[in-house]
Design an enzyme around this catalytic site. Structure first.
Site, PDB file in Angstrom:
ATOM      1  CB  ALA A 188      -0.902  -0.017   1.224  1.00 22.80           C
ATOM      2  CG  ASN A 189      -0.076   4.641  -1.703  1.00 27.14           C
ATOM      3  OD1 ASN A 189      -0.837   5.446  -1.181  1.00 27.14           O
ATOM      4  ND2 ASN A 189      -0.380   3.983  -2.824  1.00 27.14           N
ATOM      5  NE  ARG A 190       4.752   6.746   5.033  1.00 27.50           N
ATOM      6  CZ  ARG A 190       4.753   5.991   6.139  1.00 27.50           C
ATOM      7  NH1 ARG A 190       3.680   5.915   6.882  1.00 27.50           N
ATOM      8  NH2 ARG A 190       5.837   5.332   6.471  1.00 27.50           N
ATOM      9  CB  ALA A 232      -1.650   7.313  -4.089  1.00 23.37           C
TER      10      ALA A 232
END
Ligand code: C5P
Length: 407
Positions: free
Chosen positions: A214-216, A280
Site C-alpha cells: 500500500a502507500n500513505r 495513489a
C-alpha cells in the site's frame, strides 16, 4: 457507495417499449443508491420483460393487475399509489403518455398514476416521429402543466434505423433526475448537468490474505474534490481505495481495493464530462495471485516476491479511442523538480491537466490537511497556488475545471 436515495421508495411503472429492458437496469441503479423499488408492469411491458425479472431485481413482488386478489387484499392500488416517495415511469411510451394526459384509469399503471399525489417523473422512449408528432407534443405539454417532470428522451441509436430524440434516458440519468426532483441534488452551481468521476485513496495489492502492498495516501484530496464537484451541482462518482474517511455527501461511492478493481470501476462509471485521477495507485502488485493461505515463515528467510506493473488507469482513460471524457486530470506527487516532471507526465499519460504537489517529507502533504499545488496545462502554462486547506484546493480546482469545460 453512498446511498443518495437512502430510505426512499420508488414506484416504478414500466411501460411497453423495447426500452423496458433498461428499466431492469434502472431498478438496480436505484437500489444501489439506497432506494427500494416497487415495480408495476403494464401489459405491454410484459411483452418485453417479465414480472419475475423485475421482482428478482427489486427484491419484492412486481404488480401487474388492477384486480389482483392477493394485492387487493394486502395493499390495493390506492395504497400502492401512496406508499412511496415518487413515481417513475420508464419507459413512458406515447400510448402511456396519451392515457395519462387523458386521465384514463383502465389498468393498474394508469390507475396508480391517476390516484397518486406523489411527484411523477417520466422517461419517454419512442420512435422519433412519434415523439415529434403534434399529439405527443400536446400530451407532453399537458403532463408538464400537471407538474409532471420529464427526463430525456436522448438522441441516438434506437431500435429503428431513424435517429433523433426518442431514446430513453440512461438509467443513471433517470436516477439523477429523480434525485433532483426530490431535492436531493444541488440545483445550481457551475457543474449542474455534468458527470464527474474521481478516483481517490491508495490501492491495496494483496500478497496473501493478510498482507498487502500500500502507500500513505489518505484520500483526503480526492474525497474533497468529489465533495466540491457535488456541491457545484455535478453528479459525482467517487471510486475509492481503502480509506478511513466518511463518504462525501451527495456522491455515489464505489469502494475498491486493487488497481485492477479501480480500473474496472472507473470504466463502469463512464461516461463522464470530467475525470479526475487523484488516487495513489500502487504501481506494482505481486505477480502471483494471493491465495487463501497465509505465507508461512519457515526459517529460511523471506519468501521471494516478484512484482508486475499495474494498469495505468489515468493513461488508459486518457488514451481511450472512444468515450474519452472531455477533461482528464491527473495528479503528480513528486519530491523534486515538480513542474518539470509534471510536464513530462502530461505528455506520457495523454491527460489535459496535471495537478502537481510536492510530497517531500518536510511538506507534510501526504495525509496532511493542507496542500500546495501547481496546475499545469497541456500547453505548458503553470499556475502556482499558495498553500491552502485541501477543501479549499478542491473548491478552486472544481471552479477551474468548470471554467475549462465552459471554454
Ligand atoms: O505515474 P504516476 O503514478 O506518478 O502518475 C500519477 C497519476 O497517474 C495520478 O493521477 C494517478 O492517479 C494516476 N495513476 C493511475 N494508475 C496508475 C498509476 C497512476 O491512474 N497505475
Amino acid at each position: 457507495m453512498i446511498e443518495t436515495l437512502h430510505q426512499r421508495r420508488v414506484l416504478l411503472v414500466i411501460g411497453g417499449g423495447i426500452a423496458a429492458y433498461k428499466a431492469l437496469d434502472l431498478i438496480r441503479r436505484l437500489r444501489e443508491r439506497g432506494a427500494s423499488v416497487c415495480p408495476v408492469l403494464t401489459a405491454g411491458a410484459q411483452e418485453f420483460v417479465t414480472p419475475l425479472a423485475a421482482a428478482a431485481l427489486a427484491g419484492e413482488r412486481a404488480h401487474t393487475d388492477l384486480f389482483d386478489r392477493a394485492s387487493e387484499a394486502e395493499i390495493g392500488h390506492i395504497k400502492l399509489a401512496r406508499q412511496a416517495d415518487a413515481v417513475v415511469v420508464a419507459p413512458a411510451t406515447a400510448n402511456l403518455m396519451a392515457r395519462m394526459a387523458g386521465g384514463h384509469a383502465a389498468d393498474l399503471a394508469t390507475t396508480i398514476l391517476l390516484a397518486t399525489t406523489l411527484p411523477i417523473l417520466l422517461a419517454p422512449a419512442m420512435n422519433v416521429q412519434m415523439w415529434a408528432h403534434p399529439a405527443t407534443r400536446r400530451n407532453r405539454a399537458i403532463l408538464e402543466g400537471d407538474g409532471i417532470r420529464i427526463v430525456g428522451p436522448n438522441a441516438g441509436r434506437m431500435a429503428e434505423p431513424e435517429s433523433g430524440p426518442g431514446r430513453m434516458a440512461e438509467p443513471n440519468e433517470i436516477a439523477d433526475a429523480l434525485e433532483r426532483m426530490l431535492g436531493l441534488q444541488a440545483g445550481d452551481g457551475p457543474l449542474v448537468g455534468r458527470r464527474v468521476l474521481v478516483t481517490s485513496g491508495p490501492t491495496h495489492e494483496p500478497i496473501d490474505p493478510v498482507r498487502y502492498i500500500a502507500n500513505r495516501s489518505s484520500g483526503r484530496q480526492g474525497h474533497a474534490i468529489a465533495a466540491a464537484a457535488a456541491a457545484a451541482g455535478a453528479a459525482v462518482t467517487l471510486v475509492s481505495g481503502p480509506v478511513a474517511l466518511p463518504d462525501p455527501p451527495g456522491v455515489a461511492v464505489v469502494q475498491v481495493e486493487t488497481a485492477r478493481e479501480m480500473l474496472a470501476a472507473v470504466e463502469a462509471a463512464l461516461p463522464a464530462d470530467i475525470a479526475v485521477f487523484a488516487a495513489a495507485v500502487a504501481d506494482w502488485r505481486p505477480e502471483h495471485e494471493a491465495g487463501t493461505k497465509k505465507i508461512k515463515k519457515d526459517g529460511t528467510g523471506p519468501a521471494p516476491m516478484s512484482l508486475v506493473e499495474n494498469p495505468d488507469i489515468l493513461a488508459t482513460i486518457a488514451r481511450r479511442p472512444a468515450g474519452r471524457p472531455p477533461l482528464v486530470v491527473g495528479f503528480a506527487a513528486e519530491t523534486d523538480r515538480v513542474i518539470e516532471h509534471a510536464r513530462a507526465k502530461i505528455a506520457r499519460k495523454g491527460c489535459d491537466l496535471i495537478v502537481a504537489n510536492d510530497v517531500s517529507a518536510e511538506g507534510g502533504v501526504m495525509g496532511g490537511a493542507d496542500n500546495a499545488v501547481h496546475v499545469i496545462r497541456r500547453d505548458g502554462t503553470v499556475e502556482t497556488w499558495p498553500r491552502l486547506g485541501k477543501d479549499e484546493v478542491a473548491r478552486r480546482l472544481v471552479a477551474h475545471f468548470a471554467g475549462l469545460l465552459a471554454d
